[in-house]
Design an enzyme around this catalytic site. Structure first.
Site, PDB file in Angstrom:
ATOM      1  N   SER A 145       0.859  -1.183   0.000  1.00  0.00           N
ATOM      2  CA  SER A 145       0.000   0.000   0.000  1.00  0.00           C
ATOM      3  C   SER A 145       0.892   1.227   0.000  1.00  0.00           C
ATOM      4  O   SER A 145       2.069   1.155   0.402  1.00  0.00           O
ATOM      5  CB  SER A 145      -0.883   0.000   1.252  1.00  0.00           C
ATOM      6  OG  SER A 145      -1.520   1.251   1.447  1.00  0.00           O
ATOM      7  N   TYR A 158      -1.921  -0.383  10.519  1.00  0.00           N
ATOM      8  CA  TYR A 158      -1.886  -0.729   9.100  1.00  0.00           C
ATOM      9  C   TYR A 158      -0.615  -0.171   8.455  1.00  0.00           C
ATOM     10  O   TYR A 158       0.064  -0.874   7.691  1.00  0.00           O
ATOM     11  CB  TYR A 158      -3.132  -0.176   8.417  1.00  0.00           C
ATOM     12  CG  TYR A 158      -3.258  -0.497   6.950  1.00  0.00           C
ATOM     13  CD1 TYR A 158      -3.587  -1.787   6.519  1.00  0.00           C
ATOM     14  CD2 TYR A 158      -3.078   0.487   5.978  1.00  0.00           C
ATOM     15  CE1 TYR A 158      -3.717  -2.087   5.181  1.00  0.00           C
ATOM     16  CE2 TYR A 158      -3.207   0.195   4.637  1.00  0.00           C
ATOM     17  CZ  TYR A 158      -3.528  -1.088   4.237  1.00  0.00           C
ATOM     18  OH  TYR A 158      -3.652  -1.378   2.895  1.00  0.00           O
TER      19      TYR A 158
END
Length: 263
Positions: A145, A158
């Protein structure tokens, strides 16, 4: 071989294949001629995708929990029995709940790290003997990501996990370079997936803002003013899996419309 089927005869394993980016990657790989093991915890979406792609081109590895080595081993054994050793691994499974750091419990932190980072470790370690035996042309492609390259508020766990995935990608790329196995990551920005849908619903519920206002928060970070499409991420994965990408190793390919420019 049909024109464009550059992966004819290859066996790819895609974790988190039931929806979103994982499903788009599976579609691209099958179109390119690969036989694809669709791995995920829930069997129903995997069965739906397998019917779409063709039961002879796909194998359903339901109950494939990336945090459970026994489940991984069982799924891999069944997949190998049908399609042979895995020579393309796509680590896509992940979770992305949000919370302010001070309200991030140890349980939530551990869950995200376990799924998003340790899950990559677990599956890669289980598949690695296949990849090393295949040698030249074998691939590990991690779906990370932009959160693995920069920071975002309210998703500290995250971000930490995805930074870890990038670090693991780079370390393994060097470790396996002389084995003929390349290791790369793709780093999507905010992508039009069920995770974004759930995030928008949470914002609406917690803040009272409209869905349109919540969506605007996600697209404003992309200079193109839109969400990334799962198919665009899949195209990048397909390129990294192709024979022409043999010299691409240890890279974090950003798919985010210019939001993050990796140097």
């Amino acid at each position: 071989m049909t024109p464009g089927q550059t992966l004819n005869g290859r066996h790819a394993l895609v974790t988190g294949a039931g929806s979103g980016i994982g499903a788009a990657i599976a579609r691209a790989l099958v179109k390119a001629g690969a036989r694809v093991t669709l791995a995920g915890r829930r069997r129903e979406p995997l069965e739906k995708l397998a019917l779409e792609l063709g039961m002879t081109e796909t194998f359903i590895a339901g109950g494939f929990d990336v945090t459970d080595p026994a489940a991984i081993a069982s799924g891999l054994a069944a997949a190998r029995a049908l399609f042979g050793p895995v020579d393309i691994l796509i680590n896509n499974a992940g979770d992305a709940p949000s919370a302010p750091f001070e309200k991030t419990s140890l349980d939530l932190w551990s869950h995200i790290l376990n799924v998003d980072l340790t899950g990559v470790f677990n599956v890669t370690q289980a598949v690695l003997p296949d990849l090393k035996a295949h040698g030249h042309g074998a691939r590990i492609i991690n779906v990370a990501s932009t959160a693995g390259l920069t920071g975002y508020a309210y998703v500290s766990a995250y971000c930490a996990a995805k930074h870890g995935v990038i670090g693991l990608t780079r370390a393994l790329a060097l470790e396996l370079a002389r084995k003929g196995v390349t290791v790369n990551a793709v780093c999507p920005g905010f992508t039009d997936t069920p995770i974004i849908e759930r995030s928008i619903a949470e914002i609406v519920a917690k803040t009272g803002r409209s869905p349109e206002e919540a969506m605007a928060e996600f697209v404003k970070s992309n200079p193109q003013g839109r969400l990334v499409k799962p198919e665009e991420v899949a195209d990048s994965v397909l390129w990294l899996a192709s024979p022409g990408a043999q010299s691409i190793n240890g890279q974090a390919i950003v798919v985010a419309g210019g939001e993050v420019m990796a140097g």
